[in-house]
Enzyme design. Sequence first.
Site, mmCIF file in Angstrom:
data_model
loop_
_atom_site.group_PDB
_atom_site.id
_atom_site.type_symbol
_atom_site.label_atom_id
_atom_site.label_comp_id
_atom_site.label_asym_id
_atom_site.label_seq_id
_atom_site.Cartn_x
_atom_site.Cartn_y
_atom_site.Cartn_z
ATOM 1 N N GLU A 124 -4.650 2.354 -4.536
ATOM 2 C CA GLU A 124 -3.200 2.460 -4.356
ATOM 3 C C GLU A 124 -2.592 1.175 -3.802
ATOM 4 O OE1 GLU A 124 -4.945 4.092 -0.459
ATOM 5 O OE2 GLU A 124 -5.519 3.833 -2.554
ATOM 6 N N HIS B 13 -5.698 14.605 -8.768
ATOM 7 C CA HIS B 13 -5.692 13.213 -9.230
ATOM 8 C C HIS B 13 -4.680 12.955 -10.342
ATOM 9 C CE1 HIS B 13 -9.488 13.151 -6.977
ATOM 10 N NE2 HIS B 13 -9.262 11.848 -6.861
ATOM 11 N N ASP C 132 0.843 -1.189 0.000
ATOM 12 C CA ASP C 132 0.000 0.000 0.000
ATOM 13 C C ASP C 132 0.885 1.248 0.000
ATOM 14 O OD1 ASP C 132 -3.010 0.718 0.457
ATOM 15 O OD2 ASP C 132 -1.892 2.089 1.749
ATOM 16 N N ASP D 16 -2.229 9.872 -10.340
ATOM 17 C CA ASP D 16 -2.002 8.946 -11.456
ATOM 18 C C ASP D 16 -0.513 8.802 -11.762
ATOM 19 O OD1 ASP D 16 -4.695 8.561 -11.667
ATOM 20 O OD2 ASP D 16 -4.955 9.742 -13.497
ATOM 21 N N ASN E 28 -3.518 12.942 -3.529
ATOM 22 C CA ASN E 28 -4.663 13.334 -4.356
ATOM 23 C C ASN E 28 -5.296 14.622 -3.852
ATOM 24 O OD1 ASN E 28 -4.718 11.376 -6.371
ATOM 25 N ND2 ASN E 28 -5.893 9.928 -5.130
#
Length: 317
Positions: A220, A190, A177, A194, A185
Amino acid sequence: MRVLIVDDDPTIRMTLEGLLNKHDCDIIHASSGQGALTIIQSEDPPDIIFMDWEMPGLSGVEVATLVRETVEEYQPYVIIISSYNSTEQIIEALSYGADDYITKPIDGRLLNAKYAVANRIIGIQEKLRQTNEVLEKLAYYDELTGVLNRRSGAASFQVELERCIRKDQNIAVAMVDIDHFKKINDVYGHQAGDKVLKSFANTLKQTLRPYDIICRYGGEEFMLITEINHEAQAVDLFERVRQKIKKTKINFDDHILSLTASFGVYITVPRTDLSLHTMVQHADKALYEAKGNGRDRVEVDSAIEANDNGDFDVVAD
């Protein structure tokens, strides 16, 4: 298994058939390179070809070259047979497209050993082809990161499990994770998120071994499936990945983003009734421990222990 014997000498063709008769295969003959090419290009082509080098018209190596250039799928395994025995000539035959080489006079034991190798390789290729077809139907890759998606990762687990059983190796699943991903974010948007996911996936691909399986499990979170000998090897592998991630710097709109990740790893002895669901449950628990202990760390839950013989036994839950 369909086997084609190609030689302009009928005695040699009969000799080869006699040596190969003990195998469960369908043997057919051709007396020339052109005749062999006709059979190869037919609707029922051979799987393995034993072919003489020197023949009237098309030679064996010329046929091998044409096969590699014209046959797109299900290419046969080509073994050239010749009295030429110099290293240069053998290399020449292989460079023209032959898969293997046998010198005359023919040793029956070697011939059968070469057949066994060819049969094994064809079997592996067929299994890979079937696996690829299955994976393609499952929409193989995660579009954003380029690694396997969750569904394909689950399918790949079964393949890896069978491989570990055959090789008598332990299997590990790691749930990984990205720490504080939501904050990235929220603060940078975002698009930054990405870019972080893409960079993270690339770091995994560059750091892990070529045969390790990487998939995006969701958001994630990533799942890694690996062949492992023992717990110390798992710690070393995933610590190396963790440290590589920590050193990664990502440029985004004049900002330098740093990453850390938490790893939960579960190792066990593979068995046919082992499910991915069970392994993920254990790996998730280890991941929660990693997060609870401060993040940016590797926690390993091992269900194996060394016995007096140096082998590994399953530890009861």
